[in-house]
Design a protein around this motif. Structure first.
Motif, PDB file in Angstrom:
ATOM      1  N   ILE A 475       0.805  -1.232   0.000  1.00  0.00           N
ATOM      2  CA  ILE A 475       0.000   0.000   0.000  1.00  0.00           C
ATOM      3  C   ILE A 475       0.836   1.279   0.000  1.00  0.00           C
ATOM      4  CG2 ILE A 475      -2.024  -1.108   1.060  1.00  0.00           C
ATOM      5  CD1 ILE A 475      -1.238   0.357   3.671  1.00  0.00           C
ATOM      6  N   GLY A 476       2.155   1.143   0.141  1.00  0.00           N
ATOM      7  CA  GLY A 476       2.981   2.358   0.115  1.00  0.00           C
ATOM      8  C   GLY A 476       4.433   2.016  -0.136  1.00  0.00           C
ATOM      9  N   ALA A 477       5.245   3.054  -0.365  1.00  0.00           N
ATOM     10  CA  ALA A 477       6.675   2.809  -0.586  1.00  0.00           C
ATOM     11  C   ALA A 477       7.497   3.996  -0.126  1.00  0.00           C
ATOM     12  CB  ALA A 477       6.944   2.533  -2.054  1.00  0.00           C
ATOM     13  N   HIS A 478       8.764   3.686   0.156  1.00  0.00           N
ATOM     14  CA  HIS A 478       9.744   4.724   0.470  1.00  0.00           C
ATOM     15  C   HIS A 478      10.636   4.896  -0.742  1.00  0.00           C
ATOM     16  CE1 HIS A 478       8.833   4.766   4.815  1.00  0.00           C
ATOM     17  NE2 HIS A 478       8.429   3.538   4.554  1.00  0.00           N
ATOM     18  N   LEU A 479      10.973   6.137  -1.052  1.00  0.00           N
ATOM     19  CA  LEU A 479      11.831   6.368  -2.207  1.00  0.00           C
ATOM     20  C   LEU A 479      13.222   5.828  -1.903  1.00  0.00           C
ATOM     21  CD1 LEU A 479      10.529   9.958  -2.970  1.00  0.00           C
ATOM     22  CD2 LEU A 479       9.860   7.783  -4.040  1.00  0.00           C
ATOM     23  N   GLY A 480      13.851   5.288  -2.955  1.00  0.00           N
ATOM     24  CA  GLY A 480      15.145   4.642  -2.739  1.00  0.00           C
ATOM     25  C   GLY A 480      16.275   5.638  -2.551  1.00  0.00           C
ATOM     26  N   ARG A 481      17.306   5.177  -1.874  1.00  0.00           N
ATOM     27  CA  ARG A 481      18.512   5.999  -1.725  1.00  0.00           C
ATOM     28  C   ARG A 481      19.694   5.192  -2.218  1.00  0.00           C
ATOM     29  NH1 ARG A 481      17.062   7.023   3.935  1.00  0.00           N
ATOM     30  NH2 ARG A 481      15.345   8.491   3.845  1.00  0.00           N
ATOM     31  N   GLY A 482      20.828   5.865  -2.404  1.00  0.00           N
ATOM     32  CA  GLY A 482      22.055   5.182  -2.811  1.00  0.00           C
ATOM     33  C   GLY A 482      21.845   4.396  -4.083  1.00  0.00           C
ATOM     34  N   LYS A 483      22.092   3.075  -4.006  1.00  0.00           N
ATOM     35  CA  LYS A 483      21.968   2.233  -5.198  1.00  0.00           C
ATOM     36  C   LYS A 483      20.535   2.154  -5.718  1.00  0.00           C
ATOM     37  CE  LYS A 483      23.579  -1.948  -5.386  1.00  0.00           C
ATOM     38  NZ  LYS A 483      23.880  -3.212  -4.712  1.00  0.00           N
ATOM     39  N   ARG A 484      19.580   2.474  -4.859  1.00  0.00           N
ATOM     40  CA  ARG A 484      18.178   2.333  -5.256  1.00  0.00           C
ATOM     41  C   ARG A 484      17.534   3.680  -5.594  1.00  0.00           C
ATOM     42  NH1 ARG A 484      15.951  -2.313  -1.034  1.00  0.00           N
ATOM     43  NH2 ARG A 484      17.257  -3.991  -1.820  1.00  0.00           N
ATOM     44  N   THR A 485      18.324   4.624  -6.062  1.00  0.00           N
ATOM     45  CA  THR A 485      17.825   5.987  -6.250  1.00  0.00           C
ATOM     46  C   THR A 485      16.650   6.108  -7.214  1.00  0.00           C
ATOM     47  OG1 THR A 485      20.046   6.727  -5.849  1.00  0.00           O
ATOM     48  CG2 THR A 485      18.524   8.364  -6.701  1.00  0.00           C
ATOM     49  N   ASN A 486      16.659   5.327  -8.299  1.00  0.00           N
ATOM     50  CA  ASN A 486      15.598   5.511  -9.289  1.00  0.00           C
ATOM     51  C   ASN A 486      14.401   4.592  -9.110  1.00  0.00           C
ATOM     52  OD1 ASN A 486      16.913   7.601 -10.671  1.00  0.00           O
ATOM     53  ND2 ASN A 486      18.314   6.065 -11.523  1.00  0.00           N
ATOM     54  N   VAL A 487      14.393   3.872  -8.049  1.00  0.00           N
ATOM     55  CA  VAL A 487      13.262   2.967  -7.795  1.00  0.00           C
ATOM     56  C   VAL A 487      12.797   3.160  -6.352  1.00  0.00           C
ATOM     57  CG1 VAL A 487      13.989   1.229  -9.466  1.00  0.00           C
ATOM     58  CG2 VAL A 487      14.860   1.121  -7.134  1.00  0.00           C
ATOM     59  N   TYR A 488      11.714   2.442  -5.968  1.00  0.00           N
ATOM     60  CA  TYR A 488      11.341   2.465  -4.559  1.00  0.00           C
ATOM     61  C   TYR A 488      12.342   1.601  -3.798  1.00  0.00           C
ATOM     62  CZ  TYR A 488       6.861   3.790  -6.671  1.00  0.00           C
ATOM     63  OH  TYR A 488       5.880   4.379  -7.404  1.00  0.00           O
ATOM     64  N   SER A 517      13.861  -7.020 -10.007  1.00  0.00           N
ATOM     65  CA  SER A 517      12.513  -7.035  -9.437  1.00  0.00           C
ATOM     66  C   SER A 517      12.164  -5.648  -8.894  1.00  0.00           C
ATOM     67  CB  SER A 517      12.355  -8.147  -8.402  1.00  0.00           C
ATOM     68  OG  SER A 517      12.803  -7.760  -7.134  1.00  0.00           O
ATOM     69  N   LEU A 518      13.144  -4.932  -8.363  1.00  0.00           N
ATOM     70  CA  LEU A 518      12.850  -3.569  -7.896  1.00  0.00           C
ATOM     71  C   LEU A 518      12.409  -2.675  -9.053  1.00  0.00           C
ATOM     72  CD1 LEU A 518      15.602  -2.825  -5.236  1.00  0.00           C
ATOM     73  CD2 LEU A 518      13.147  -3.054  -4.865  1.00  0.00           C
ATOM     74  N   GLU A 519      13.074  -2.848 -10.192  1.00  0.00           N
ATOM     75  CA  GLU A 519      12.680  -2.054 -11.364  1.00  0.00           C
ATOM     76  C   GLU A 519      11.260  -2.396 -11.800  1.00  0.00           C
ATOM     77  OE1 GLU A 519      15.631  -2.398 -14.532  1.00  0.00           O
ATOM     78  OE2 GLU A 519      17.110  -1.687 -13.055  1.00  0.00           O
ATOM     79  N   ASN A 520      10.946  -3.697 -11.805  1.00  0.00           N
ATOM     80  CA  ASN A 520       9.598  -4.110 -12.209  1.00  0.00           C
ATOM     81  C   ASN A 520       8.533  -3.591 -11.249  1.00  0.00           C
ATOM     82  OD1 ASN A 520      10.526  -5.416 -14.443  1.00  0.00           O
ATOM     83  ND2 ASN A 520      10.672  -7.412 -13.429  1.00  0.00           N
ATOM     84  N   HIS A 521       8.822  -3.672  -9.963  1.00  0.00           N
ATOM     85  CA  HIS A 521       7.852  -3.162  -8.986  1.00  0.00           C
ATOM     86  C   HIS A 521       7.630  -1.674  -9.204  1.00  0.00           C
ATOM     87  CE1 HIS A 521       7.763  -6.923  -7.094  1.00  0.00           C
ATOM     88  NE2 HIS A 521       8.887  -6.832  -6.438  1.00  0.00           N
ATOM     89  N   PHE A 522       8.724  -0.958  -9.476  1.00  0.00           N
ATOM     90  CA  PHE A 522       8.613   0.478  -9.684  1.00  0.00           C
ATOM     91  C   PHE A 522       7.717   0.774 -10.884  1.00  0.00           C
ATOM     92  CE2 PHE A 522      10.053   4.570 -11.396  1.00  0.00           C
ATOM     93  CZ  PHE A 522       9.854   5.368 -10.286  1.00  0.00           C
ATOM     94  N   LYS A 523       8.005   0.066 -11.975  1.00  0.00           N
ATOM     95  CA  LYS A 523       7.229   0.288 -13.208  1.00  0.00           C
ATOM     96  C   LYS A 523       5.742   0.018 -12.964  1.00  0.00           C
ATOM     97  CE  LYS A 523      10.274  -1.148 -16.603  1.00  0.00           C
ATOM     98  NZ  LYS A 523      10.597  -2.435 -17.196  1.00  0.00           N
ATOM     99  N   PHE A 524       5.459  -1.072 -12.305  1.00  0.00           N
ATOM    100  CA  PHE A 524       4.063  -1.438 -12.096  1.00  0.00           C
ATOM    101  C   PHE A 524       3.378  -0.506 -11.092  1.00  0.00           C
ATOM    102  CE2 PHE A 524       0.768  -3.646  -9.693  1.00  0.00           C
ATOM    103  CZ  PHE A 524      -0.069  -4.073 -10.707  1.00  0.00           C
ATOM    104  N   LEU A 525       3.999  -0.305  -9.960  1.00  0.00           N
ATOM    105  CA  LEU A 525       3.336   0.419  -8.875  1.00  0.00           C
ATOM    106  C   LEU A 525       3.224   1.923  -9.123  1.00  0.00           C
ATOM    107  CD1 LEU A 525       4.837  -1.595  -5.904  1.00  0.00           C
ATOM    108  CD2 LEU A 525       2.426  -1.517  -6.539  1.00  0.00           C
ATOM    109  N   LYS A 526       4.194   2.467  -9.883  1.00  0.00           N
ATOM    110  CA  LYS A 526       4.155   3.891 -10.246  1.00  0.00           C
ATOM    111  C   LYS A 526       2.776   4.278 -10.791  1.00  0.00           C
ATOM    112  CE  LYS A 526       6.312   7.735 -11.029  1.00  0.00           C
ATOM    113  NZ  LYS A 526       6.185   8.459  -9.765  1.00  0.00           N
ATOM    114  N   GLU A 527       2.221   3.373 -11.606  1.00  0.00           N
ATOM    115  CA  GLU A 527       0.912   3.608 -12.227  1.00  0.00           C
ATOM    116  C   GLU A 527      -0.228   3.611 -11.206  1.00  0.00           C
ATOM    117  OE1 GLU A 527       0.496   4.005 -15.684  1.00  0.00           O
ATOM    118  OE2 GLU A 527       2.678   4.224 -15.455  1.00  0.00           O
TER     119      GLU A 527
END
Ligand code: ATP
Ligand code: MG
Ligand code: MG
Length: 622
Positions: A475-488, A517-527
Motif C-alpha cells: 500500500i505504500g513505498a519509500h523512495l530509494g537511496r544510494g543504489k536504489r535511487t531511481n526505484v522504490y 525485481s525492484l525495477e519491475n515493482h517500480f514500473k508497475f506500482l508507479k501507475e
C-alpha cells in the motif's frame, strides 16, 4: 428514515443509498443486518424484478464473480468526470481528494456548484446498474471518453448523497462495512419474512437461521446470484435446496487448508479420525470441468477462467477421461514438469507461463496435472460424500497418463515415523510438503471456500520460523537511496480485515528483492500511486511512507517471527488492546498474481500465527 416508493414502481437509487448511509453509520453487525433486510424485504414486496439488481449493487459487482468483469474505474477518469460535471478544475478536485482520502465524499460535496438547465429524472437502481455494466464493458478505441460520458450522465442525475456512493461503486469498492455474508443472510431473511407476523418470534428466528444456512451453502456450491435469486423468488428457500446444486460450468470456491507446524500438531488435530497424507505439489490450483456436451473448462483458485492458459491440458483430457465418464468437476494442481528427467519443477518455472491465449505450439513450460479430488461425476454432486468415497470414484473415472496426468501420491499413515518418512520423500520429489486430510465421516466432506481444519498443510518452512508465508498487500513505498535511487527502496505492506474492509499495516520490507525485481515493482506500482492514503488504510503516522498506492498487488512474504508493535496495525485489538502485530525480518518471495487484495492474509490469520508461536515450542527434527 428510509426512502419509500410505490408498489411495482422501479426501486429508486435514493432508497438504496439511504440504506448504504445507515449501514455506514454503524459498526454493529445486527443493526447492519436489520437495515439491509428491511430494504430487501421492501424490494421483494414491491418490485421483485429489481431484487437481483439491488443485490449486485450492494456487492458492487456487475456479474457473477467468476465472470471476472470488474468495475474499477481509475482515479484520474473519475476526477475528470467529477471536474467536468461540477465545473471545477481537476487540480482542485485532486486537492480535495488528498484532504479527505475519499473521492465519493469529494464528489458529493462538489455537486451543488454547477447550475443545470434541466433537472434530470431521479436515478433508479436499474438505470445505475445498467450504466455500470456498460462502463465495465467499454474497451478499445476512445474508451476513456466514452466512460467519462457515461459517468457524467450518472453524476448529473445524482441527488443528495447519491454521488458519494456512485463514485465509490465506480472505483470498485463501496467501503461501507457490508460483507457478502451479511448480504446472503439478508437475502434469506427477506424471503422467509413473515409479513403477517403469524409466527412467534422464536419460530421466526429459527426459520431464518435455517434459511440463511441453506442460502449460504447454495451460494458456495453455485456462486451466482443470477441463478440463486430467481429460484428463491419463485420457489422459496426449500426450493433452492433441491434446485441449486453444483454443476459443471460454474466453478466452486475451492476448499482451503489450515497451516500446521509439526507432525505432533497434525496428529493432535486428526486424533480419532481416519486420515490420509498426500504430497503437496507446488504449482497452481486448477478446477477442471467437463459439461455434459463435452465442453472443457479450467478455473483458477480465484474462480477465474484459465482455460485459454492451458490449451495443452484441455487437449489431453480425452486421453485421461474414461469412456463412462460423461461430466465432472475435478480438483487438481497444475505443476511445471520436466518430461526428460521425469521430475517436478518449482512454482517459479510455472509462473513464467503466459496467462492468457496461449497457443499450443508456443508452449515452453510443460505441465503435468495432479488430481486430488472429485467433486462431481455424471450428474451427481459429491460434495457431501466422504473423501474416501470421492477418492475411489476419482481413481475409477480417470486414468493416469505418463508426463500428463497423475493422481496425487498419497499414503494412509498412522504414526509419526510414517508421516516423517513420507514428508522427507515429498521434499525429495520437489514437493512443498504434505497435505493431511480427514478421510471418512462427516468431517471429510468437501467444504467449498472454507479454510478447513479437516485439511492440514505441513510445509518445509513451517518447521522453523513463523509457519506459513503471508500474502500481503503493497500500500505504500519509500523512495530509494544510494543504489536504489531511481526505484522504490522499501515498501509498506498490509493484511486485510474483511469485517471492517480495511487494510492494516504490518511491516516495512526492503529485503528479498533483486535489482530487476525492484525495477519491475517500480514500473508497475508507479501507475497506481495515489495522492493520499485511502480512508480504509489503518496506519500510524510513525510508519508513514513517501508514496501511497491503490491496493492492487499481493506479495508473498516470509518472516522470522511476529511481534507486538506500537506502529503497525495488523490484528490490532486482537492480541493486544491497542497495539498491532508486525513481522520481524520480512523477506519478499514473489508476487501472487492469483490473489486479489481481498484474498490477502486476514488479521485473524495474523493473530493466530502470532499466538501459535507460543504454543508450539517443540520442533520437528528432519
Ligand atoms: N494434495 C493436495 N491437496 C490439496 N491442495 C494441494 C495439494 N497439493 C497442492 N495443493 C495446493 O496447495 C494449496 C494450499 O496451500 P498453499 O499454502 O500453497 O496455499 P496458498 O495458495 O498460499 O493459499 P493459502 O495460503 O490462502 O492457503 C492448494 O490451494 C492447492 O493449490
Ligand atoms: Mg501453492
Ligand atoms: Mg500460502
Amino acid at each position: 428514515m428510509s426512502v419509500d416508493w410505490k408498489d411495482n414502481e422501479p426501486v429508486p437509487y435514493a432508497a438504496l443509498c439511504k440504506t448504504f448511509e445507515t449501514i455506514e453509520s454503524t459498526t454493529k453487525r445486527l443493526e447492519i443486518q436489520k437495515h439491509l433486510t428491511s430494504l430487501f424485504t421492501r424490494v421483494v414486496e414491491k418490485n421483485p424484478e429489481d431484487f437481483l439488481t439491488v443485490i449486485y449493487l450492494c456487492l458492487n459487482r456487475v456479474c457473477p464473480e467468476y465472470e471476472n468483469h470488474e468495475l474499477g474505474v481509475g482515479e484520474s477518469l473519475l476526477i475528470k468526470s467529477i471536474a467536468e460535471t461540477t465545473g471545477r478544475k481537476p487540480a482542485k478536485v485532486k486537492e480535495e481528494l488528498s484532504k479527505w482520502g475519499d473521492l465519493g465524499k469529494v464528489a458529493k460535496d462538489s455537486k451543488t456548484t454547477q447550475p443545470t438547465l434541466f433537472v434530470p429524472k431521479p436515478l433508479t437502481v436499474k438505470v445505475v446498474f445498467d450504466k455500470m455494466k456498460i462502463i465495465a464493458g467499454i474497451s478499445g478505441h476512445d474508451s476513456q471518453e466514452r466512460k467519462v460520458r457515461e459517468i457524467k450522465f450518472l453524476l448529473t442525475a445524482c441527488r443528495g448523497k447519491e454521488a458519494k456512493y456512485l463514485i465509490r461503486s465506480l472505483e470498485g469498492k463501496l467501503r461501507i462495512g457490508l460483507a457478502e455474508q451479511t448480504v446472503l443472510t439478508s437475502l434469506a431473511q427477506s424471503i422467509v419474512k413473515d409479513p403477517a407476523q403469524k409466527l412467534s418470534r422464536a419460530k421466526e428466528t429459527e426459520e431464518s437461521t435455517e434459511a440463511s444456512e441453506i442460502v449460504k451453502s447454495a451460494y458456495s456450491e453455485v456462486p451466482s446470484y443470477d441463478i440463486i435469486v430467481p429460484i428463491l423468488l419463485k420457489y422459496g428457500v426449500k426450493g433452492l435446496e433441491e434446485r441449486c446444486k453444483l454443476k459443471p460450468g460454474i466453478p466452486v470456491k475451492p476448499m482451503l487448508a489450515h497451516p500446521t507446524k509439526s507432525i505432533t500438531e497434525v496428529l493432535d488435530r486428526v486424533e480419532g479420525h481416519k486420515f490420509t497424507c498426500e504430497f503437496k505439489y507446488d504449482g497452481e490450483r486448477a478446477q477442471v470441468h467437463m459439461l455434459e456436451d463435452g465442453t472443457l473448462k479450467i478455473y483458477s483458485r480465484n474462480l477465474e477462467d484459465s482455460s485459454t492458459k492451458f490449451p495443452d491440458i484441455i487437449e489431453r483430457m480425452s486421453q485421461i477421461v474414461k469412456p463412462d465418464t460423461k461430466s465432472f468437476v475435478l480438483d487438481c494442481e497444475v505443476v511445471a514438469w520436466d518430461p526428460e528427467k521425469e521430475c517436478l519443477l518449482p512454482f517459479q518455472i510455472l509462473s513464467t507461463r503466459k496467462r492468457k491465449d496461449v497457443k499450443e505450439k508456443d508452449i515452453k513450460v510443460i505441465v503435468c496435472l495432479f488430481a486430488f479430488d472429485l467433486l462431481y461425476l455424471n450428474g451427481e454432486s459429491f460434495l457431501k460424500k466422504p473423501l474416501e468415497e470421492r477418492r475411489q470414484h476419482l481413481i475409477n473415472a480417470f486414468q493416469e497418463v505418463d508426463n500428463k496426468f497423475s493422481f496425487v501420491r498419497h499414503m494412509n499413515a498412522t504414526n509419526t515415523e510414517e508421516i516423517q518418512t513420507f514428508l522427507d520423500e515429498s521434499f525429495k520429489c520437489n514437493c512443498e510438503g504434505l497435505m493431511i486430510k480427514v478421510l471418512d465421516g462427516q468431517e471429510s466432506t468437501y467444504e467449498p471456500s472454507k479454510r478447513s481444519r479437516n485439511w492440514l498443510k505441513l510445509k518445509k518452512d513451517y518447521l522453523s520460523g513463523v509457519g506459513d508465508s503471508l500474502d500481503l498487500v503493497v500500500i505504500g513505498a519509500h523512495l530509494g537511496r544510494g543504489k536504489r535511487t531511481n526505484v522504490y527502496g522499501a515498501f509498506l505492506l498490509a493484511c486485510y480485515n474483511p469485517e471492517e474492509e480495511k487494510y492494516q499495516t504490518i511491516c516495512k520490507i526492503g529485503t528479498g528483492f533483486s535489482d530487476v525485481s525492484l525495477e519491475n515493482h517500480f514500473k508497475f506500482l508507479k501507475e497506481h500511486e495515489i495522492s493520499a492514503p485511502r480512508n480504509y488504510y489503518d496506519y500510524d503516522k510513525g510508519a508513514n511512507p513517501d508514496v501511497w498506492f491503490e491496493p492492487v498487488q499481493v506479495w508473498e512474504v516470509k518472516a522470522a517471527d511476529l511481534s507486538i508493535s506500537p506502529i503497525y496495525k495488523a490484528a490490532v485489538g486482537m492480541v493486544d488492546h491497542n497495539k498491532g502485530v508486525s513481522l520481524r525480518f520480512p523477506r519478499f518471495i514473489q508476487v501472487r498474481e492469483d490473489k486479489k487484495a481481498e484474498d490477502a492474509t486476514t488479521c485473524e490469520q495474523v493473530a493466530e500465527m502470532y499466538r501459535s508461536q507460543f504454543n508450539n515450542s517443540e520442533n520437528m527434527q528432519l
